[in-house]
Design a protein around this motif. Sequence first.
Motif, PDB file in Angstrom:
ATOM      1  N   SER A   1       0.820  -1.208   0.000  1.00  0.00           N
ATOM      2  CA  SER A   1       0.000   0.000   0.000  1.00  0.00           C
ATOM      3  C   SER A   1       0.854   1.259   0.000  1.00  0.00           C
ATOM      4  CB  SER A   1      -0.920   0.017   1.222  1.00  0.00           C
ATOM      5  OG  SER A   1      -0.149   0.008   2.414  1.00  0.00           O
ATOM      6  N   GLY A   2       2.171   1.097   0.067  1.00  0.00           N
ATOM      7  CA  GLY A   2       3.055   2.258  -0.051  1.00  0.00           C
ATOM      8  C   GLY A   2       3.210   3.065   1.213  1.00  0.00           C
ATOM      9  N   TYR A   3       3.090   2.411   2.359  1.00  0.00           N
ATOM     10  CA  TYR A   3       3.191   3.150   3.621  1.00  0.00           C
ATOM     11  C   TYR A   3       4.538   2.926   4.307  1.00  0.00           C
ATOM     12  CZ  TYR A   3      -0.270   6.151   5.845  1.00  0.00           C
ATOM     13  OH  TYR A   3      -0.991   7.242   6.267  1.00  0.00           O
ATOM     14  N   GLU A   4       5.519   2.411   3.575  1.00  0.00           N
ATOM     15  CA  GLU A   4       6.847   2.191   4.136  1.00  0.00           C
ATOM     16  C   GLU A   4       7.515   3.504   4.524  1.00  0.00           C
ATOM     17  OE1 GLU A   4       5.884  -1.185   1.463  1.00  0.00           O
ATOM     18  OE2 GLU A   4       5.818   0.976   1.245  1.00  0.00           O
ATOM     19  N   THR A   5       8.286   3.495   5.589  1.00  0.00           N
ATOM     20  CA  THR A   5       9.137   4.643   5.894  1.00  0.00           C
ATOM     21  C   THR A   5      10.347   4.605   4.958  1.00  0.00           C
ATOM     22  OG1 THR A   5      10.409   3.387   7.532  1.00  0.00           O
ATOM     23  CG2 THR A   5       8.501   4.634   8.344  1.00  0.00           C
ATOM     24  N   HIS A   6      10.977   5.758   4.816  1.00  0.00           N
ATOM     25  CA  HIS A   6      12.193   5.809   4.009  1.00  0.00           C
ATOM     26  C   HIS A   6      13.273   4.912   4.609  1.00  0.00           C
ATOM     27  CE1 HIS A   6      11.102   9.968   2.107  1.00  0.00           C
ATOM     28  NE2 HIS A   6      10.235   9.012   1.823  1.00  0.00           N
ATOM     29  N   LYS A   7      13.319   4.846   5.934  1.00  0.00           N
ATOM     30  CA  LYS A   7      14.306   3.997   6.595  1.00  0.00           C
ATOM     31  C   LYS A   7      14.104   2.533   6.215  1.00  0.00           C
ATOM     32  CE  LYS A   7      16.348   3.031  11.140  1.00  0.00           C
ATOM     33  NZ  LYS A   7      16.355   3.397  12.581  1.00  0.00           N
ATOM     34  N   ALA A   8      12.865   2.101   6.177  1.00  0.00           N
ATOM     35  CA  ALA A   8      12.572   0.716   5.805  1.00  0.00           C
ATOM     36  C   ALA A   8      12.996   0.434   4.367  1.00  0.00           C
ATOM     37  CB  ALA A   8      11.086   0.418   5.989  1.00  0.00           C
ATOM     38  N   ILE A   9      12.702   1.361   3.479  1.00  0.00           N
ATOM     39  CA  ILE A   9      13.083   1.177   2.073  1.00  0.00           C
ATOM     40  C   ILE A   9      14.602   1.151   1.929  1.00  0.00           C
ATOM     41  CG2 ILE A   9      13.008   2.218  -0.233  1.00  0.00           C
ATOM     42  CD1 ILE A   9      10.207   3.247   0.467  1.00  0.00           C
ATOM     43  N   ASP A  10      15.293   2.022   2.658  1.00  0.00           N
ATOM     44  CA  ASP A  10      16.759   2.034   2.609  1.00  0.00           C
ATOM     45  C   ASP A  10      17.332   0.685   3.023  1.00  0.00           C
ATOM     46  OD1 ASP A  10      16.756   4.668   1.790  1.00  0.00           O
ATOM     47  OD2 ASP A  10      17.211   5.488   3.771  1.00  0.00           O
ATOM     48  N   LEU A  11      16.765   0.084   4.068  1.00  0.00           N
ATOM     49  CA  LEU A  11      17.256  -1.199   4.550  1.00  0.00           C
ATOM     50  C   LEU A  11      16.939  -2.331   3.577  1.00  0.00           C
ATOM     51  CD1 LEU A  11      16.251  -0.760   8.301  1.00  0.00           C
ATOM     52  CD2 LEU A  11      18.591  -0.964   7.443  1.00  0.00           C
ATOM     53  N   LEU A  12      15.789  -2.274   2.949  1.00  0.00           N
ATOM     54  CA  LEU A  12      15.372  -3.317   2.020  1.00  0.00           C
ATOM     55  C   LEU A  12      16.047  -3.206   0.663  1.00  0.00           C
ATOM     56  CD1 LEU A  12      11.521  -3.326   2.685  1.00  0.00           C
ATOM     57  CD2 LEU A  12      13.005  -5.322   2.941  1.00  0.00           C
ATOM     58  N   GLU A  13      16.411  -2.024   0.283  1.00  0.00           N
ATOM     59  CA  GLU A  13      16.842  -1.729  -1.085  1.00  0.00           C
ATOM     60  C   GLU A  13      17.907  -2.667  -1.653  1.00  0.00           C
ATOM     61  OE1 GLU A  13      19.470  -0.075  -4.049  1.00  0.00           O
ATOM     62  OE2 GLU A  13      19.925   0.129  -1.921  1.00  0.00           O
ATOM     63  N   PRO A  14      18.912  -3.109  -0.868  1.00  0.00           N
ATOM     64  CA  PRO A  14      19.909  -4.023  -1.446  1.00  0.00           C
ATOM     65  C   PRO A  14      19.328  -5.369  -1.887  1.00  0.00           C
ATOM     66  CG  PRO A  14      20.731  -3.047   0.596  1.00  0.00           C
ATOM     67  CD  PRO A  14      19.272  -2.727   0.516  1.00  0.00           C
ATOM     68  N   TYR A  15      18.160  -5.740  -1.360  1.00  0.00           N
ATOM     69  CA  TYR A  15      17.592  -7.064  -1.616  1.00  0.00           C
ATOM     70  C   TYR A  15      16.241  -6.997  -2.346  1.00  0.00           C
ATOM     71  CZ  TYR A  15      20.881  -7.466   2.214  1.00  0.00           C
ATOM     72  OH  TYR A  15      22.000  -7.338   3.002  1.00  0.00           O
TER      73      TYR A  15
ATOM     74  N   LYS B   1      -0.483  11.465   1.390  1.00  0.00           N
ATOM     75  CA  LYS B   1       0.865  11.968   1.166  1.00  0.00           C
ATOM     76  C   LYS B   1       1.966  10.923   1.376  1.00  0.00           C
ATOM     77  CE  LYS B   1       3.998  15.804   2.226  1.00  0.00           C
ATOM     78  NZ  LYS B   1       5.187  14.939   2.417  1.00  0.00           N
ATOM     79  N   PRO B   2       1.927  10.132   2.455  1.00  0.00           N
ATOM     80  CA  PRO B   2       2.990   9.129   2.613  1.00  0.00           C
ATOM     81  C   PRO B   2       3.081   8.155   1.443  1.00  0.00           C
ATOM     82  CG  PRO B   2       1.802   9.410   4.668  1.00  0.00           C
ATOM     83  CD  PRO B   2       1.023  10.151   3.628  1.00  0.00           C
ATOM     84  N   VAL B   3       1.949   7.839   0.825  1.00  0.00           N
ATOM     85  CA  VAL B   3       1.946   6.921  -0.315  1.00  0.00           C
ATOM     86  C   VAL B   3       2.653   7.570  -1.511  1.00  0.00           C
ATOM     87  CG1 VAL B   3       0.500   5.621  -1.922  1.00  0.00           C
ATOM     88  CG2 VAL B   3      -0.196   5.865   0.473  1.00  0.00           C
ATOM     89  N   LEU B   4       2.309   8.812  -1.791  1.00  0.00           N
ATOM     90  CA  LEU B   4       2.947   9.508  -2.906  1.00  0.00           C
ATOM     91  C   LEU B   4       4.444   9.671  -2.656  1.00  0.00           C
ATOM     92  CD1 LEU B   4       0.274  12.271  -3.679  1.00  0.00           C
ATOM     93  CD2 LEU B   4       0.420   9.914  -4.537  1.00  0.00           C
ATOM     94  N   ASP B   5       4.797   9.932  -1.413  1.00  0.00           N
ATOM     95  CA  ASP B   5       6.221  10.049  -1.057  1.00  0.00           C
ATOM     96  C   ASP B   5       6.949   8.726  -1.296  1.00  0.00           C
ATOM     97  OD1 ASP B   5       5.885  12.683  -0.331  1.00  0.00           O
ATOM     98  OD2 ASP B   5       5.846  12.292   1.836  1.00  0.00           O
ATOM     99  N   THR B   6       6.298   7.612  -0.952  1.00  0.00           N
ATOM    100  CA  THR B   6       6.913   6.301  -1.155  1.00  0.00           C
ATOM    101  C   THR B   6       7.140   6.020  -2.631  1.00  0.00           C
ATOM    102  OG1 THR B   6       6.064   5.337   0.885  1.00  0.00           O
ATOM    103  CG2 THR B   6       6.565   3.805  -0.900  1.00  0.00           C
ATOM    104  N   VAL B   7       6.154   6.343  -3.464  1.00  0.00           N
ATOM    105  CA  VAL B   7       6.308   6.133  -4.905  1.00  0.00           C
ATOM    106  C   VAL B   7       7.539   6.879  -5.420  1.00  0.00           C
ATOM    107  CG1 VAL B   7       5.272   6.526  -7.173  1.00  0.00           C
ATOM    108  CG2 VAL B   7       3.848   5.712  -5.287  1.00  0.00           C
TER     109      VAL B   7
END
Length: 341
Positions: free
Chosen positions: A161-175, A200-206
């Motif tokens: 649903s696109g509600y990830e924090t930027h921190k979560a995406i940063d940690l996941l990004e290598p995998y 807004k958080p969804v649009l930010d995640t995209v």
Amino acid sequence: MSHNAWLSKKTKNGKILCEACSQACILDEEEYGICGVRQVKDGELKLLVYGLAAAVNIDPVEKKPMFHFLPKSKAFSVGTVGCNLSCQFCQNYEISQYPKEHEHKITGREFPPDSIVELAIENNCASIAYTYNEPIVFFEYTFDTAKLAHERGLKNIYVTSGYETHKAIDLLEPYLDGMNIDIKSFSNEFYKDICGAKLKPVLDTVKYAYNKGLWIEITTLLIQGQNDSDDEIRSIAKFLKDIDDSIPWHLSAFHPTYKMLDIPRTPASTLHRAYKIAKEEGLKHVYVGNIDDNDYESTYCPQCKNRVIDRSGHIGSLVTNKLDENGTCPYCRYKLEGVWS
């Protein structure tokens, strides 16, 4: 199965801030997050569904839906109970809302990360998809699985649903290799009243996921009289076009379910109208979903307009891919955007 939810931190007043999603729950001892599967115990945040799968299937990757991501391949799909949203139209409410509707009860069968990866490989899957419920609520489970999967040559997909924090995406990004992100509406009121969230958080995640270099596709479930106006469809199309006109957009039909039983199924005509608007706004790759429509589910080369991926049957059951491993059109040599190998 309880496990430390390490994507969290203690606040100055001794409470715990969950850093997985934009709900940003601040919890006291024994309190649950909005998702229903993250709880403070003995001063630490615990993930209650670690290693507990509520839904497991082997699907065509097209069912996620991911149309520009290893076409014709199989995705090993796994989900747990729990969700950080409360969408009244949820298609998987039996598991996503289970803890909230069963007094915080947790259910699922033991399925640790290494077993997921081994079974995916045994069944010739090219990827693992974290799906059915919102994967960010079982972040630590997905992280450990995704890391193992990458080590074994598998790709990873978040259906979210696109509600990830930027921190979560940063940690996941290598995998993490791909994301299908819902934009459920372009109205904050819709998100607030119907989903228990904000736009807004969804649009930010995209934007953030795209800028991180992750392959993203977008899905919007069109609901009659709720989010299917020309203006709203055009607004989403313009938002995507401003990021990248090659982001695929899936326009899917709603069917009555959960708390929206009084709203009729979305007719094909609505999907076709939305498709036309999206194309008018300049999006290269637009698709319809939840109906069988060969012409509107197939991929066309943006340059020569020839059909280069033909999709027919029910949800990716029959796929003919004419692109090579680089996504090159056989007719004009245009390189289509996506993950092809």
